[in-house]
Design an enzyme around this catalytic site. Sequence first.
Site, PDB file in Angstrom:
ATOM      1  N   GLY A   1      -6.988 -10.945  -8.260  1.00  0.00           N
ATOM      2  CA  GLY A   1      -6.296  -9.820  -7.657  1.00  0.00           C
ATOM      3  C   GLY A   1      -6.133 -10.103  -6.273  1.00  0.00           C
ATOM      4  O   GLY A   1      -7.210 -10.674  -5.752  1.00  0.00           O
TER       5      GLY A   1
ATOM      6  N   ASN B   1      -7.000  -8.740  -2.164  1.00  0.00           N
ATOM      7  CA  ASN B   1      -7.757  -7.840  -1.563  1.00  0.00           C
ATOM      8  C   ASN B   1      -7.524  -6.249  -1.917  1.00  0.00           C
ATOM      9  O   ASN B   1      -6.356  -5.789  -1.724  1.00  0.00           O
ATOM     10  CB  ASN B   1      -7.950  -8.022  -0.004  1.00  0.00           C
ATOM     11  CG  ASN B   1      -8.409  -9.580   0.232  1.00  0.00           C
ATOM     12  OD1 ASN B   1      -9.205 -10.193  -0.614  1.00  0.00           O
ATOM     13  ND2 ASN B   1      -8.066 -10.115   1.444  1.00  0.00           N
ATOM     14  N   GLY B   2      -8.517  -5.503  -2.176  1.00  0.00           N
ATOM     15  CA  GLY B   2      -8.311  -4.329  -2.544  1.00  0.00           C
ATOM     16  C   GLY B   2      -7.912  -3.596  -3.797  1.00  0.00           C
ATOM     17  O   GLY B   2      -7.866  -2.744  -4.325  1.00  0.00           O
ATOM     18  N   SER B   3      -7.875  -4.824  -4.776  1.00  0.00           N
ATOM     19  CA  SER B   3      -7.310  -4.688  -6.171  1.00  0.00           C
ATOM     20  C   SER B   3      -8.622  -4.078  -7.171  1.00  0.00           C
ATOM     21  O   SER B   3      -8.285  -3.518  -7.930  1.00  0.00           O
ATOM     22  CB  SER B   3      -6.935  -6.082  -6.847  1.00  0.00           C
ATOM     23  OG  SER B   3      -7.915  -6.990  -6.807  1.00  0.00           O
ATOM     24  N   GLY B   4      -9.970  -4.097  -6.368  1.00  0.00           N
ATOM     25  CA  GLY B   4     -11.005  -3.556  -7.039  1.00  0.00           C
ATOM     26  C   GLY B   4     -12.124  -4.492  -7.799  1.00  0.00           C
ATOM     27  O   GLY B   4     -12.685  -4.166  -8.656  1.00  0.00           O
TER      28      GLY B   4
ATOM     29  N   SER C   1     -14.536  -6.648  -6.633  1.00  0.00           N
ATOM     30  CA  SER C   1     -15.773  -6.608  -6.146  1.00  0.00           C
ATOM     31  C   SER C   1     -16.448  -5.049  -6.618  1.00  0.00           C
ATOM     32  O   SER C   1     -17.450  -5.006  -6.802  1.00  0.00           O
ATOM     33  CB  SER C   1     -16.099  -6.762  -4.476  1.00  0.00           C
ATOM     34  OG  SER C   1     -15.764  -7.878  -4.180  1.00  0.00           O
TER      35      SER C   1
ATOM     36  N   GLU D   1     -16.649 -13.935  -5.174  1.00  0.00           N
ATOM     37  CA  GLU D   1     -16.071 -14.608  -4.035  1.00  0.00           C
ATOM     38  C   GLU D   1     -16.813 -15.525  -3.458  1.00  0.00           C
ATOM     39  O   GLU D   1     -16.868 -15.715  -2.173  1.00  0.00           O
ATOM     40  CB  GLU D   1     -15.467 -13.422  -3.087  1.00  0.00           C
ATOM     41  CG  GLU D   1     -14.451 -12.580  -3.456  1.00  0.00           C
ATOM     42  CD  GLU D   1     -13.030 -13.019  -3.753  1.00  0.00           C
ATOM     43  OE1 GLU D   1     -12.860 -14.442  -3.502  1.00  0.00           O
ATOM     44  OE2 GLU D   1     -12.215 -12.095  -3.799  1.00  0.00           O
TER      45      GLU D   1
END
Length: 283
Positions: free
Chosen positions: A39, A41-44, A46, A170
């Site tokens: 997804g 960045n910011g998709s959830g 991590s 990541e």
Amino acid sequence: MQPVIDIQDLSFRYREATTDALKHVSLTVNPGEWVAIIGRNGSGKSTLAGNIIGLLEPERGSVTSGHVTVSGLPLDDEHVWDIRARVGIVFQNPDNQFVGATVADDIAFGMENRAVPRAEMQQRVQAALSAVGMTDFAEREPARLSGGQKQRVAIAGIVAQAPDIIILDEATSMLDPAGRRAVIDLVTQLQQERHMTVLSITHDLDEAARADRIIMLAHGAVADVGTPAEIFTRGTELAANGLDVPFPEQLKVALRARGVSVPDDYRTEKGLVDYLWTLRSTM
């Protein structure tokens, strides 16, 4: 088969945020399986990893609903440390994980915290160094290693603890293409040899291609689930979620525009070359 990770209807909101970072996420991971979470960045991605091992406690946010079970244990105050003993996580920047003065000291650190007998600890450190090809670097200072070597040491520190599950958060994003391939080749080898479960949090589709299954997140929710072959043929959907379309799929679109017959199913670069070579030989 009982899932080794079972997440049901999980929502999570960071303190001061106005929307949920995770929205009713449900997924399972089976023992020995490699699952990639992809997804933008910011998709959830991590945030999901942090919830699996209890790094995101209620004080840092608000779990508004849902349940997480790891290795048959519910994620709660009573079981969180037992879960962490079963899960190893490799982060994006390995420098944030190093605590030892030498590579060998760093690999031993986690076992020291778990009171592993010294003789056994020394054996496991050497075995882990050998597994990641870093035996000759045992007395080196971690900070003086290359990026790829640092990630190998971070993986060795996890492998030495013999977890049931490895999470790569990541873990290859700061490496060059050669270093990225080397680390993923290493994880692939270790997974096959030790039958470990791998959860790969990534936006790199070459890494995701190694997985048995891919789960795509978008805006904190599960947007799609499938094998790499199934997911990678959905070029429009990948692009809409800020992900690159794999080169073989881009090439297929360009070839179709020129009237060349190409297969509908996903092919790796080698697989597509083999197909085109066979097609040419019959023309």
